[in-house]
Design a protein around this motif. Structure first.
Motif, PDB file in Angstrom:
ATOM      1  N   LYS A   3      -0.198   9.250  -6.430  1.00  0.00           N
ATOM      2  CA  LYS A   3      -1.439   9.718  -7.052  1.00  0.00           C
ATOM      3  C   LYS A   3      -1.401   9.466  -8.565  1.00  0.00           C
ATOM      4  O   LYS A   3      -2.371   8.971  -9.140  1.00  0.00           O
ATOM      5  CB  LYS A   3      -1.644  11.209  -6.770  1.00  0.00           C
ATOM      6  N   THR A   4      -0.272   9.773  -9.195  1.00  0.00           N
ATOM      7  CA  THR A   4      -0.130   9.568 -10.632  1.00  0.00           C
ATOM      8  C   THR A   4      -0.248   8.086 -10.985  1.00  0.00           C
ATOM      9  O   THR A   4      -0.953   7.718 -11.921  1.00  0.00           O
ATOM     10  CB  THR A   4       1.224  10.122 -11.123  1.00  0.00           C
ATOM     11  N   LEU A   5       0.442   7.240 -10.231  1.00  0.00           N
ATOM     12  CA  LEU A   5       0.369   5.802 -10.469  1.00  0.00           C
ATOM     13  C   LEU A   5      -1.058   5.290 -10.282  1.00  0.00           C
ATOM     14  O   LEU A   5      -1.553   4.494 -11.082  1.00  0.00           O
ATOM     15  CB  LEU A   5       1.328   5.052  -9.542  1.00  0.00           C
ATOM     16  N   SER A   6      -1.725   5.776  -9.248  1.00  0.00           N
ATOM     17  CA  SER A   6      -3.113   5.361  -8.999  1.00  0.00           C
ATOM     18  C   SER A   6      -4.015   5.750 -10.162  1.00  0.00           C
ATOM     19  O   SER A   6      -4.876   4.963 -10.580  1.00  0.00           O
ATOM     20  CB  SER A   6      -3.631   5.990  -7.705  1.00  0.00           C
ATOM     21  N   PHE A  68      -6.317  -3.934  -6.122  1.00  0.00           N
ATOM     22  CA  PHE A  68      -5.565  -4.077  -7.366  1.00  0.00           C
ATOM     23  C   PHE A  68      -4.542  -5.205  -7.245  1.00  0.00           C
ATOM     24  O   PHE A  68      -4.407  -6.037  -8.144  1.00  0.00           O
ATOM     25  CB  PHE A  68      -4.867  -2.756  -7.721  1.00  0.00           C
ATOM     26  N   MET A  69      -3.839  -5.237  -6.120  1.00  0.00           N
ATOM     27  CA  MET A  69      -2.855  -6.285  -5.899  1.00  0.00           C
ATOM     28  C   MET A  69      -3.542  -7.665  -5.926  1.00  0.00           C
ATOM     29  O   MET A  69      -3.057  -8.600  -6.574  1.00  0.00           O
ATOM     30  CB  MET A  69      -2.138  -6.083  -4.564  1.00  0.00           C
ATOM     31  N   LEU A 100       3.932 -11.186 -18.384  1.00  0.00           N
ATOM     32  CA  LEU A 100       4.156 -11.777 -17.065  1.00  0.00           C
ATOM     33  C   LEU A 100       5.026 -10.863 -16.198  1.00  0.00           C
ATOM     34  O   LEU A 100       4.749 -10.682 -15.010  1.00  0.00           O
ATOM     35  CB  LEU A 100       4.779 -13.159 -17.202  1.00  0.00           C
ATOM     36  N   VAL A 101       6.045 -10.265 -16.788  1.00  0.00           N
ATOM     37  CA  VAL A 101       6.886  -9.319 -16.050  1.00  0.00           C
ATOM     38  C   VAL A 101       6.044  -8.134 -15.574  1.00  0.00           C
ATOM     39  O   VAL A 101       6.144  -7.707 -14.419  1.00  0.00           O
ATOM     40  CB  VAL A 101       8.080  -8.845 -16.917  1.00  0.00           C
ATOM     41  N   ILE A 107       1.537  -6.201  -9.442  1.00  0.00           N
ATOM     42  CA  ILE A 107       1.338  -6.699  -8.072  1.00  0.00           C
ATOM     43  C   ILE A 107       2.110  -5.817  -7.093  1.00  0.00           C
ATOM     44  O   ILE A 107       1.572  -5.395  -6.066  1.00  0.00           O
ATOM     45  CB  ILE A 107       1.769  -8.179  -7.955  1.00  0.00           C
ATOM     46  N   PHE A 108       3.355  -5.517  -7.428  1.00  0.00           N
ATOM     47  CA  PHE A 108       4.160  -4.655  -6.570  1.00  0.00           C
ATOM     48  C   PHE A 108       3.545  -3.258  -6.461  1.00  0.00           C
ATOM     49  O   PHE A 108       3.498  -2.676  -5.375  1.00  0.00           O
ATOM     50  CB  PHE A 108       5.607  -4.552  -7.087  1.00  0.00           C
ATOM     51  N   ALA A 109       3.050  -2.721  -7.566  1.00  0.00           N
ATOM     52  CA  ALA A 109       2.444  -1.386  -7.558  1.00  0.00           C
ATOM     53  C   ALA A 109       1.233  -1.350  -6.623  1.00  0.00           C
ATOM     54  O   ALA A 109       1.060  -0.386  -5.850  1.00  0.00           O
ATOM     55  CB  ALA A 109       2.033  -0.976  -8.974  1.00  0.00           C
ATOM     56  N   GLY A 110       0.394  -2.360  -6.681  1.00  0.00           N
ATOM     57  CA  GLY A 110      -0.761  -2.421  -5.786  1.00  0.00           C
ATOM     58  C   GLY A 110      -0.340  -2.490  -4.336  1.00  0.00           C
ATOM     59  O   GLY A 110      -0.893  -1.802  -3.478  1.00  0.00           O
ATOM     60  N   TRP A 111       0.673  -3.307  -4.059  1.00  0.00           N
ATOM     61  CA  TRP A 111       1.188  -3.418  -2.687  1.00  0.00           C
ATOM     62  C   TRP A 111       1.753  -2.076  -2.225  1.00  0.00           C
ATOM     63  O   TRP A 111       1.502  -1.648  -1.104  1.00  0.00           O
ATOM     64  CB  TRP A 111       2.261  -4.509  -2.630  1.00  0.00           C
TER      65      TRP A 111
END
Length: 120
Positions: A3-6, A68-69, A100-101, A107-111
């Motif tokens: 939830k926090t990350l979202s 997002f991903m 870039l990092v 991308i990983f967070a969205g996944w």
């Protein structure tokens, strides 16, 4: 944590959407030449705003993570291209590497949000 990350990602997207409206010229060099700048800014604004809303609503968070991903994957070639420019858009070369990092982390967070969220 999800939830926090979202919420954090949604705030970033909302700020970016507002920036596309307030300072469209800033984004002009990042928009590929085959896309009209105004169209690129409008599409980015709508996509970022919609994705942010999806991330904020628990019922749609799973799809917000997927969106997002997909958005971060779509932006990835632009960031790679910028990294190899003689004069990068975002500033000195080290910043392009850091960005870039972060792009891969996003991308990983969205996944992760997508995979760990349930459809209500």
């Amino acid at each position: 944590m999800k939830k926090t990350l979202s919420i954090i990602l949604a705030v970033i997207l909302l700020l970016s959407a507002v920036a596309h409206i307030m300072s469209p010229g800033f984004y002009a060099p990042m928009i590929p030449s085959f896309i009209p700048v105004s169209l690129g800014n409008i599409l980015a604004t709508i996509t970022e705003f919609t994705t942010a809303i999806l991330l904020l609503i628990p019922k749609y968070r799973k799809w917000g993570g997927l969106s997002f991903m997909a958005l971060m994957i779509t932006f990835l070639p632009l960031h790679i291209w910028d990294m190899f420019r003689d004069v990068p858009i975002v500033g000195p070369q080290p910043l392009t590497t850091i960005r870039l990092v972060f792009q891969f982390a996003f991308i990983f967070a969205g996944w992760w949000i997508y995979k760990t969220s349930k459809v209500i």
